[in-house]
Scaffold this motif. Structure first.
Motif, PDB file in Angstrom:
ATOM      1  N   ARG A   4      30.558  46.792  46.686  1.00  0.00           N
ATOM      2  CA  ARG A   4      31.684  47.236  47.657  1.00  0.00           C
ATOM      3  C   ARG A   4      32.501  47.399  47.180  1.00  0.00           C
ATOM      4  NH1 ARG A   4      30.150  41.422  51.058  1.00  0.00           N
ATOM      5  NH2 ARG A   4      28.841  42.795  52.398  1.00  0.00           N
ATOM      6  N   GLY A   5      32.958  47.685  45.943  1.00  0.00           N
ATOM      7  CA  GLY A   5      34.230  47.789  45.659  1.00  0.00           C
ATOM      8  C   GLY A   5      34.887  46.715  44.986  1.00  0.00           C
ATOM      9  N   PRO A   6      36.234  47.135  44.928  1.00  0.00           N
ATOM     10  CA  PRO A   6      36.942  46.247  44.772  1.00  0.00           C
ATOM     11  C   PRO A   6      37.517  45.784  45.640  1.00  0.00           C
ATOM     12  CG  PRO A   6      37.446  48.584  43.860  1.00  0.00           C
ATOM     13  CD  PRO A   6      36.749  48.136  43.598  1.00  0.00           C
ATOM     14  N   ARG A   7      38.196  44.914  46.365  1.00  0.00           N
ATOM     15  CA  ARG A   7      38.565  44.581  47.780  1.00  0.00           C
ATOM     16  C   ARG A   7      40.711  45.146  47.775  1.00  0.00           C
ATOM     17  NH1 ARG A   7      36.003  39.396  50.055  1.00  0.00           N
ATOM     18  NH2 ARG A   7      33.963  40.114  50.219  1.00  0.00           N
ATOM     19  N   SER A   8      40.812  45.682  48.248  1.00  0.00           N
ATOM     20  CA  SER A   8      42.281  45.648  48.864  1.00  0.00           C
ATOM     21  C   SER A   8      43.049  45.078  49.548  1.00  0.00           C
ATOM     22  CB  SER A   8      42.666  47.279  49.058  1.00  0.00           C
ATOM     23  OG  SER A   8      41.618  48.411  49.059  1.00  0.00           O
TER      24      SER A   8
END
Length: 119
Positions: free
Chosen positions: A115-119
């Motif tokens: 998902r990748g890093p959450r911003s």
């Protein structure tokens, strides 16, 4: 010298009647002693019979108690075996649970990487 002369009275030798009386007195003493020993032996035998009866009674009680304890021990052994089976089942379930928990954490980590890093 006259050899046919009776010399038994010269040295104080007992007469045959005195010897028989002495022998009878000795036999009476032996019989009295034997009777006393027999009486003592009979008393000892009576005591041994009583001790044997007491020991037989105690033995029967001990055997009865042993049978009871053996039955209890057998029952407890069966219960222990059953509990051991349950414990083994719970250990298997715990192991599976731990494995699934580790797998779940690994999958969550992979998902968070995808998902990748959450911003």
């Amino acid at each position: 010298m006259n050899i046919d002369e009776d010399t038994s009275a010269w040295l104080g030798c007992p007469t045959p009647l005195e010897m028989y009386k002495h022998q009878c007195a000795m036999l009476e003493d032996e019989l009295t002693t034997a009777y006393q020993l027999l009486k003592k032996a009979r008393a000892n035998i009576a005591g041994l019979v009583q001790m044997n009866d007491l020991l037989a009674t105690e033995k029967a009680a001990a055997e009865s108690q042993l049978r009871s304890v053996s039955a209890d021990l057998s029952r407890v052994h069966v219960q222990g075996s059953e509990m051991s089976k349950q414990i083994m089942s719970l250990k298997i379930i715990a192991s599976q649970n731990e494995h699934l928990h580790i797998e779940n954490q690994r999958l969550l980590l992979e998902l968070s990487v995808l998902r990748g890093p959450r911003s």
